[in-house]
Scaffold this motif. Structure first.
Motif, PDB file in Angstrom:
ATOM      1  N   ASN A 174       7.666  -0.457   0.804  1.00  0.00           N
ATOM      2  CA  ASN A 174       7.892  -1.525   1.869  1.00  0.00           C
ATOM      3  C   ASN A 174       8.193  -0.971   3.264  1.00  0.00           C
ATOM      4  OD1 ASN A 174       7.254  -3.517   0.412  1.00  0.00           O
ATOM      5  ND2 ASN A 174       9.342  -4.046  -0.384  1.00  0.00           N
ATOM      6  N   GLN A 175       9.090   0.194   3.144  1.00  0.00           N
ATOM      7  CA  GLN A 175       9.393   0.678   4.437  1.00  0.00           C
ATOM      8  C   GLN A 175       8.351   1.900   4.983  1.00  0.00           C
ATOM      9  OE1 GLN A 175      11.865  -1.453   5.279  1.00  0.00           O
ATOM     10  NE2 GLN A 175      13.184   0.078   6.319  1.00  0.00           N
ATOM     11  N   MET A 176       7.701   2.313   4.024  1.00  0.00           N
ATOM     12  CA  MET A 176       6.583   3.180   4.625  1.00  0.00           C
ATOM     13  C   MET A 176       5.439   2.404   5.083  1.00  0.00           C
ATOM     14  SD  MET A 176       4.004   5.476   2.284  1.00  0.00           S
ATOM     15  CE  MET A 176       2.746   4.136   2.195  1.00  0.00           C
ATOM     16  N   THR A 177       5.330   1.024   4.651  1.00  0.00           N
ATOM     17  CA  THR A 177       4.234   0.150   5.127  1.00  0.00           C
ATOM     18  C   THR A 177       4.649   0.138   6.670  1.00  0.00           C
ATOM     19  OG1 THR A 177       3.796  -0.888   3.240  1.00  0.00           O
ATOM     20  CG2 THR A 177       3.283  -2.236   5.176  1.00  0.00           C
ATOM     21  N   ARG A 178       5.967  -0.234   6.989  1.00  0.00           N
ATOM     22  CA  ARG A 178       6.404  -0.516   8.364  1.00  0.00           C
ATOM     23  C   ARG A 178       6.266   0.719   9.409  1.00  0.00           C
ATOM     24  NH1 ARG A 178      10.525  -3.304   5.233  1.00  0.00           N
ATOM     25  NH2 ARG A 178      10.187  -5.570   5.412  1.00  0.00           N
ATOM     26  N   ALA A 179       6.736   1.704   8.739  1.00  0.00           N
ATOM     27  CA  ALA A 179       6.625   3.164   9.596  1.00  0.00           C
ATOM     28  C   ALA A 179       5.234   3.621   9.786  1.00  0.00           C
ATOM     29  CB  ALA A 179       7.268   4.051   8.798  1.00  0.00           C
ATOM     30  N   LEU A 180       4.231   3.307   8.793  1.00  0.00           N
ATOM     31  CA  LEU A 180       2.940   3.741   9.019  1.00  0.00           C
ATOM     32  C   LEU A 180       2.206   2.761   9.812  1.00  0.00           C
ATOM     33  CD1 LEU A 180       0.828   5.835   8.191  1.00  0.00           C
ATOM     34  CD2 LEU A 180       0.247   4.586   6.110  1.00  0.00           C
TER      35      LEU A 180
END
Length: 243
Positions: free
Chosen positions: A161-167
């Motif tokens: 979920n956090q990678m989704t936001r960062a990417l």
């Protein structure tokens, strides 16, 4: 000459949610390239889905499989418009009971599989200045449940979920949208029919979801031009609070 229709890559496409996503994209007019480890089951799906579906068997936790997916997709259809990182495993048990091989299995499919496929596809999308990546995470990573101990899936899916936001932030200047769908408990072969009543009680809506409901959310995010970095729960309200 390549087909001018949009093309979606779907991992874990041979059954359950992945198969429903593939069917939904095909019905929308997309070409679909589906990946799964089980070559026989993937061949059965391909026979059912028709000529606009291309199956590419292999373990998505291996970088070579991600590279092959992109290569075969571009050879056949000439473009990649959507990547759906759907392949995943779920192992629920008390934290102290997880075996080392279970941790490795979760990391391989749920983490490495997403990273390698996204890296391979992002390079193409950046060059084209267009594309959508949709990660399938999990509602339980937004709202853990006492009745379903699953700390390791929560750890990995929460990280996605956090990678989704960062990417999403990283790729926004390249006109590439990155979002996630966080399913609740869904009626797939992962859950035995005799468990459905118990699972339904874990969701405020009083029922488990269908693969088609997840597929429709994925399609929406795959065509949303001004939505990026979103994690969309499709879980009958399960992640809204304590339940």
């Amino acid at each position: 000459m390549h087909d001018t229709a949009k093309t979606a890559i779907v991992t874990g496409a041979s059954s359950g949610i992945g198969l429903a996503i593939a069917e939904t994209f095909l019905a929308r007019g997309y070409n679909v390239v589906g990946n799964a480890r089980n070559a026989m089951r993937l061949e059965q799906a391909a026979a059912r889905l028709g000529e606009r579906f291309l199956g590419v068997a292999g373990d998505i936790a291996e970088p070579a499989t991600a590279d092959l997916l992109v290569e075969r997709t571009l050879q056949r259809f000439g473009r990649i418009d959507v990547l759906v990182n759907n392949a995943g495993v779920f192992i629920a048990k008390p934290f102290a009971d997880y075996a080392a091989e279970e941790l490795e299995r979760l990391l391989a499919t749920n983490l490495k599989g997403v990273v390698y496929a996204s890296q391979a596809v992002a390079a193409h999308m950046i060059e084209r200045r267009s594309g959508h990546i949709v990660n399938i995470t999990a509602s339980i990573a937004l709202q853990p449940l006492l009745k379903v101990p699953a700390a390791l899936p929560v750890l990995i899916k929460g990280g996605l979920n956090q990678m989704t936001r960062a990417l999403a932030l990283e790729l926004a200047p390249h006109n590439v949208q990155v979002n996630a769908v966080a399913p609740g408990l869904i009626d797939t072969p992962m859950h035995a029919p005799e468990s459905h009543a118990f699972l339904a009680d874990l969701q405020p809506a009083g029922r488990i979801g269908t693969p088609q409901e997840i597929a429709e959310a994925v399609l929406h995010l795959s065509e949303a031009a001004f939505t990026t970095g979103a994690v969309l729960p499709v879980d009958g309200g399960m992640s809204s609070g304590a339940w």
